[in-house]
Design an enzyme around this catalytic site. Sequence first.
Site, PDB file in Angstrom:
ATOM      1  N   HIS A 216       0.809  -1.219   0.000  1.00  0.00           N
ATOM      2  CA  HIS A 216       0.000   0.000   0.000  1.00  0.00           C
ATOM      3  C   HIS A 216       0.847   1.276   0.000  1.00  0.00           C
ATOM      4  CE1 HIS A 216       0.856   0.349   4.311  1.00  0.00           C
ATOM      5  NE2 HIS A 216       0.255   1.529   4.314  1.00  0.00           N
ATOM      6  N   ASP A 217       2.005   1.251   0.623  1.00  0.00           N
ATOM      7  CA  ASP A 217       2.850   2.443   0.718  1.00  0.00           C
ATOM      8  C   ASP A 217       4.085   2.367  -0.166  1.00  0.00           C
ATOM      9  OD1 ASP A 217       1.631   4.385   2.215  1.00  0.00           O
ATOM     10  OD2 ASP A 217       2.631   3.901   4.094  1.00  0.00           O
ATOM     11  N   LYS A 220       6.039   5.418  -1.285  1.00  0.00           N
ATOM     12  CA  LYS A 220       6.929   6.165  -0.386  1.00  0.00           C
ATOM     13  C   LYS A 220       8.401   5.877  -0.668  1.00  0.00           C
ATOM     14  CE  LYS A 220       3.955   7.125   3.578  1.00  0.00           C
ATOM     15  NZ  LYS A 220       3.716   6.897   5.011  1.00  0.00           N
TER      16      LYS A 220
END
Length: 345
Positions: A216-217, A220
């Site tokens: 999900h990240d 980043k």
Amino acid sequence: MLLITDRPEQSHKLDRLLSLWGPCAVVDLNRPVAVRPASRHLLISDVDLSNRASVEAVRRTLASHRSAGTPFLCLLRDPSPRTAVQANAIGASAVLSADAPAKVLLGEVGRMLNGAGDSQPVQQQFVAASVVVADMLERAARGDALSPAALDGGIEAINRAADQRDLGAWLDMVWSHDDATYQHCLLVAGLAAAFAERLSFPETARRLVTGAALLHDVGKARIPLAILHKPGALTAEEMRIVREHPRVGYEMLRMQGGFEREIVDAAYSHHEYLDGSGYPRGLRADEVSDLVRMITICDVYAALIERRSYKAPMAPEQAYGTLAAMTGKLDPDLLRAFRQVVLPN
């Protein structure tokens, strides 16, 4: 921990990987800077032991930082008898190839820090998942394709850890990680896996939920570390950059291809709220899938209980209460089910 190295270009990657087990200071033998002596639980060297000057530099550094009984892991670039003798001569407690897989390295470090006994199953799964997170973020940062096989292994490890129904043990190991981004990925993935297990999802659906949480990240990885690791509040411009990560992660996964539509959508939509107040697209109600609703709950809860230099972590009861007060933003039925994951008694 203290890492002694003569190749600083590699030290950051190794330092970040070692942060699984806690803070790690670095001594660069090419540019020696005074590192304040402190109580060290483990010393590690990644140095060319065929170079006599480097061997002597390691010896001097060890003398400054090693207390009686402190274990010392020596990484060998050349597994020849000569370098093995050099490692023993400078007092290595254990030796390992510098090219050893990350899983092997982390396992050996964990053994030396925690004692010689066999690690528990949840710890073994945690180390395996940590290696996957490290590899995923490093690849994403370089612009390389992610490894589906490695990701599958991480999903399997996290789901098998969730089978133990010991979320507390998983959280304790997550808190040992000193890298905030790794910590968050492992925390959200562990929560999501426990959530899917508690809802009695079939294995295929559990893998989808955990995979979405693990990735999900991923956007980043393209955010500068100076921003991600900033100890205080972000400026408006820094916040704008951080808020780009859902779009960046979505484009990354979409361009590579091979990922389930639901996983790609979770990377794009995990900051959306049911009332339309989220970002980046301001989705509302039925525009937000059930899987994204689960990941969002885990993501927000994780952010509340995480330990940061600029804020104290919330207790589980307080964090869940904060979620419950987000009226209209989170799915109320899923939120009630999530309570049994984080507040089972």
